[in-house]
Design an enzyme around this catalytic site. Structure first.
Site, PDB file in Angstrom:
ATOM      1  CB  THR A  26     -39.599  84.916 -19.491  1.00 14.82           C
ATOM      2  OG1 THR A  26     -40.979  84.568 -19.593  1.00 14.82           O
ATOM      3  CG2 THR A  26     -39.429  86.384 -19.778  1.00 14.82           C
ATOM      4  N   GLY A  76     -38.900  83.392 -13.552  1.00 16.90           N
ATOM      5  CA  GLY A  76     -40.316  83.547 -13.853  1.00 16.90           C
ATOM      6  C   GLY A  76     -41.116  83.180 -12.608  1.00 16.90           C
ATOM      7  CG  ASP A  78     -46.249  79.255 -11.908  1.00 14.94           C
ATOM      8  OD1 ASP A  78     -46.033  79.212 -13.129  1.00 14.94           O
ATOM      9  OD2 ASP A  78     -45.633  78.551 -11.096  1.00 14.94           O
ATOM     10  CD  GLU A  97     -37.489  78.070  -9.130  1.00 13.33           C
ATOM     11  OE1 GLU A  97     -37.615  78.062 -10.352  1.00 13.33           O
ATOM     12  OE2 GLU A  97     -38.456  77.969  -8.372  1.00 13.33           O
ATOM     13  CE  LYS A 115     -46.700  83.386 -16.119  1.00  8.78           C
ATOM     14  NZ  LYS A 115     -45.361  82.819 -16.192  1.00  8.78           N
TER      15      LYS A 115
HETATM   16  C1  5RP Z   1     -42.426  77.367 -12.320  1.00  7.70           C
HETATM   17  C2  5RP Z   1     -42.090  78.804 -12.485  1.00  7.70           C
HETATM   18  C3  5RP Z   1     -41.486  79.251 -13.772  1.00  7.70           C
HETATM   19  O1  5RP Z   1     -40.416  80.083 -13.493  1.00  7.70           O
HETATM   20  C4  5RP Z   1     -42.526  79.983 -14.576  1.00  7.70           C
HETATM   21  O2  5RP Z   1     -43.666  79.160 -14.768  1.00  7.70           O
HETATM   22  C5  5RP Z   1     -41.913  80.367 -15.908  1.00  7.70           C
HETATM   23  O3  5RP Z   1     -42.856  81.038 -16.678  1.00  7.70           O
HETATM   24  P1  5RP Z   1     -42.577  81.470 -18.186  1.00  7.70           P
HETATM   25  O4  5RP Z   1     -42.308  80.192 -18.973  1.00  7.70           O
HETATM   26  O5  5RP Z   1     -43.873  82.127 -18.579  1.00  7.70           O
HETATM   27  O6  5RP Z   1     -41.413  82.394 -18.209  1.00  7.70           O
HETATM   28  O7  5RP Z   1     -42.283  79.607 -11.622  1.00  7.70           O
HETATM   29  O8  5RP Z   1     -43.112  77.179 -11.131  1.00  7.70           O
END
Ligand code: 5RP
Length: 223
Positions: A26, A76, A78, A97, A115
């Site tokens: 994303t 993003g 999970d 992060e 999510k």
């Molecule tokens: C890894 C994360 C990532 O930011 C998340 O999985 C990204 O998700 P997406 O590809 O659906 O945007 O938290 O632990």
């Protein structure tokens, strides 16, 4: 869905801003839209993949070490609960992060409704970054807390995954959040206070709001 979410995020970004961009697909779309709209911004990121993507798109990327202020950061996750507690399990870059989240005036998560939960189900691991010498101690303490701890292995090479900071990545699994009064912040504190744990992948009290795609609309989730 992810593109819709990224398009919505674009509305919060103005010229002159220093923007945090985390990892994942994303955020990748958001980087593409920022480049397409020729936004005059600088980017900081914890992710090598996002850094490379941004550079290829012609966006200016600053090193996190040289940054002291971030206007807004997008990432993003999970799992997200209604109190805006989040789990970011798989990336193994959660320490950086969190530095970005702490530095940002607003730390915003981009998700879809799959999510979003009432209570974090912890289907993914509560990943820990641990100082290598503390691994046996931390593993034993996680088990005392009722969890299972698995060292993340490097599939390409023999041995353990080493984080960007030179530490090990330990995946811990807790099925009973009830044992922590149903509160992820209690679990986070118990894990974080173990000597040798650098950070957990539970993000508590740092998320300003989330943009959540539900069908064909994007909802703002606030506390
Ligand atoms: C890894 C994360 C990532 O930011 C998340 O999985 C990204 O998700 P997406 O590809 O659906 O945007 O938290 O632990």
């Amino acid at each position: 869905m992810k593109q819709l979410c990224a398009k919505e995020a674009l509305k919060y970004i103005n010229d002159g801003m220093c923007v945090g961009l985390g990892g994942g697909s994303t955020v990748g779309y958001l980087a593409e839209y920022l480049a397409q709209e020729e936004k005059k911004i600088t980017v900081v990121t914890p992710s090598d993949d996002t850094a490379e993507l941004c550079k290829n798109l012609g966006l200016m990327v600053l090193s996190l070490e040289m940054t002291d202020h971030i206007d807004i950061a997008f990432d993003g996750c999970d799992e997200l609960d209604k109190h805006l507690n989040a789990l970011k399990a798989n990336g193994a870059i959660h320490t950086k992060e969190k530095i970005i989240a702490a530095m940002a005036e607003k730390y915003v998560l981009l998700i879809d409704e799959s999510k979003y939960y009432e209570t974090l189900p912890l289907e993914d691991s509560v990943t820990l970054e641990v100082i290598p010498q503390s691994r046996n101690y931390v593993q034993a303490q996680v088990e005392k807390l009722g969890g299972k701890a698995v060292m993340r292995k490097n599939s390409a090479k023999a041995g353990f995954v080493i984080s960007d900071n030179g530490n090990y990545i330990m995946d811990t699994y807790f099925t009973e959040l009830a044992a922590f009064a149903g509160k992820p912040e209690v679990l986070h504190q118990k894990l974080k206070q173990l000597t040798g744990v650098v950070e957990t992948a539970l993000f508590i009290d740092v998320v300003a709001f989330a943009l959540c795609v539900c069908g064909d609309e994007v909802k703002v989730i606030k506390k």
